[in-house]
Design an enzyme around this catalytic site. Structure first.
Site, PDB file in Angstrom:
ATOM      1  N   LYS A 179      66.373  34.184  45.844  1.00 37.63           N
ATOM      2  CA  LYS A 179      66.651  32.752  45.775  1.00 37.63           C
ATOM      3  C   LYS A 179      66.759  32.314  44.323  1.00 37.63           C
ATOM      4  CE  LYS A 179      64.231  32.641  49.966  1.00 37.63           C
ATOM      5  NZ  LYS A 179      63.503  32.183  51.029  1.00 37.63           N
ATOM      6  N   ARG A 180      66.062  33.018  43.484  1.00 37.21           N
ATOM      7  CA  ARG A 180      66.060  32.613  42.076  1.00 37.21           C
ATOM      8  C   ARG A 180      67.405  32.836  41.400  1.00 37.21           C
ATOM      9  NH1 ARG A 180      61.712  36.061  41.208  1.00 37.21           N
ATOM     10  NH2 ARG A 180      61.328  35.815  43.418  1.00 37.21           N
TER      11      ARG A 180
END
Ligand code: GLU
Length: 479
Positions: free
Chosen positions: A252-253
């Site tokens: 997600k980062r």
């Protein structure tokens, strides 16, 4: 009857990994004439994101992954939202307590922290020490009667092995001595995921559990619970992660991990789904393009990969370009319109725009910079009028523009065929290459060297007034 479920936690947007899990689960159900169930796992209230459930509904629906049972449509095994099932879990936990497979734990966070620190000081990782397992029944009852906060923990055997067979990963075994007595019911009365997934999968009649391989190492613990209840276990198919590179998961980062990111970046949902489907599964032949219905026909667990797939945005982009080329011009226009607007381009001739843009658009977000010259003439240098192959330079261009302006001004209708014939007849009459005529006209109208479409298409798109204004301005420059 095969019953599978997609059980997302509403903690944000739809990650591509989640999307793929949902897709394979859906395909497996459909390929086996089974049921695909949507269950919302929202027991972790701290990570709950408002609106995330809607994103899940919207994403699945837009792709054509219809569920047979779920929060919005109900079903025989509802409710399908874990927080609405809250009261269902405690009795099961109590049953385990009775069977001595679980126990009440009253240790406070401070006490646990102290023991954690002490373990760390000894260089050990802390595992719950079964402290409260040794409380007498009377002691437990007294504490419950006094209203002391508690959790309920699984009583994992101290020795022996817990194991299961995964369809993809084979036999997975762990030493019970390595397992923690995980919490089943939290102090707020909510079940943990670890407990709820077992209770729900059983009570919803789930036959096949498909999920990410981050749950592979916990599944033996879940099976201890199935055994404790005497329940039949589901078939497990844990799925490989999608990787960013050889060593990192697509996370997600990275900011590039969400389905909606790609929609916003101008990718077609059909292309994303097709590409994601092939990350971890192959049809066993050379085919690369699949609609959802074709995926249902082609899908089988045997085609699922045991090794992680690397996400390659270039491959996705290539596939997207192929999907864009397969659109009808009308469909293309529908997708492209917001991007025309973004560039400030207004025209009635969207058919012409589609004709020139569709073959060269890989993602829709490329469109504004391809067409913005139509909205405003860029500042350009007269050197652009020089082109060897077209045998033109500023001097030639000045003559060409004089002729072109006169001829085009005389046109009764500003219509593609007429503009075409006028310019080409003019070239022939003056014994010029077509390029010698068309290059200066296009440069004057576009103000840039590389444009989608040629002089005639650009003239149609600009319309009579703007075309002539630009041609005259180009001619001025050459004085
Ligand atoms: N709620 C879990 C997640 O979103 C699902 C795990 C499962 O499918 O069992 O990761």
């Amino acid at each position: 009857m095969v019953r599978t479920r997609f059980a997302p936690s509403p903690t944000g947007y739809m990650h591509l990994g989640n999307l793929r899990s949902a897709l394979y689960t859906f395909l497996f159900a459909r390929a086996n004439n089974g049921k695909f169930i949507l269950r919302i796992e929202d027991t972790d209230r701290e990570r709950y994101v408002e609106g995330a459930v809607d994103v899940i509904y919207r994403t699945l629906k837009s792709i054509g992954m219809d569920w047979d049972e779920g929060p919005d449509i109900g079903g025989d095994y509802g409710p399908y939202v874990q927080s609405e099932r809250k009261d269902l879990y405690l009795p099961y936990a109590k049953e385990l307590v009775k069977k001595k497979k679980a126990y009440y734990c009253f240790c406070t966070e401070e006490e646990l922290q102290q023991r954690r620190d002490e373990a760390a000081a000894r260089g050990e990782t802390f595992k719950y020490d079964k402290h409260c397992l040794h409380l007498s029944e009377e002691e437990v009852q007294a504490r419950l009667d006094a209203g002391m906060p508690y959790v309920i923990r699984q009583n994992v055997p101290e020795h022996g092995e817990a194991s299961f067979d995964d369809v993809l990963y084979g036999h997975i075994a762990v030493d019970c001595s390595d397992l923690d007595d995980m919490i089943l019911i939290k102090a707020d009365g909510m079940p943990t995921y670890n407990f709820a997934n077992v209770i729900d999968d059983h009570t919803m009649g789930i036959t096949h559990v498909m999920r990410g391989n981050e749950y592979l190492s916990s599944t033996p613990k879940y099976n201890l619970l199935y055994d404790a209840f005497g329940w039949e276990k589901p078939v497990y198919i844990h799925m490989t992660p999608i990787m960013r590179d050889a060593t990192h998961k697509l996370s997600k980062r990275d900011g590039d991990a969400y389905f909606e990111d790609y929609i916003n970046k101008g990718y077609l949902k059909e292309a994303i789904v097709n590409y994601v489907a092939l990350l971890g599964w192959n049809p066993g032949d050379e085919r690369e393009f699949f609609t959802i219905d074709e995926l249902i026909k082609a899908f089988s667990v045997e085609g699922m990969s045991k090794s992680p797939a690397i996400f390659d945005v270039n491959k996705l982009t290539w596939m997207n370009a192929e999907y864009i080329r397969r659109l009808t011009p009308e469909q293309f226009t529908e997708y492209a319109l917001p991007y025309y607007e973004k560039a400030g381009v207004k025209t009635d001739h969207t058919d012409v725009l589609a004709r020139i843009l569709q073959p060269r658009t890989e993602v829709f977000t490329q469109i504004p910079e391809m067409v913005d010259f139509l909205a405003a003439l860029p500042d350009y240098d007269v050197e652009l009028f020089t082109n060897k192959k077209s045998k033109t330079n500023p001097e030639v261009a000045a003559k060409v523009l004089d002729m072109a302006i006169a001829a085009l001004e005389a046109l009764p209708d500003w219509e593609e065929q007429q503009i075409h014939d006028t310019l080409l007849n003019l070239a022939a009459a003056n014994e010029m290459k077509n390029g010698t005529m068309l290059w200066p006209v296009r440069i004057a109208m576009a103000g840039k060297q590389v444009t989608p479409g040629g002089a005639i298409e650009i003239a149609v798109l600009l319309g009579r007034d703007e075309s002539l204004r630009r041609l005259k301005a180009g001619r001025e420059k050459l004085n």
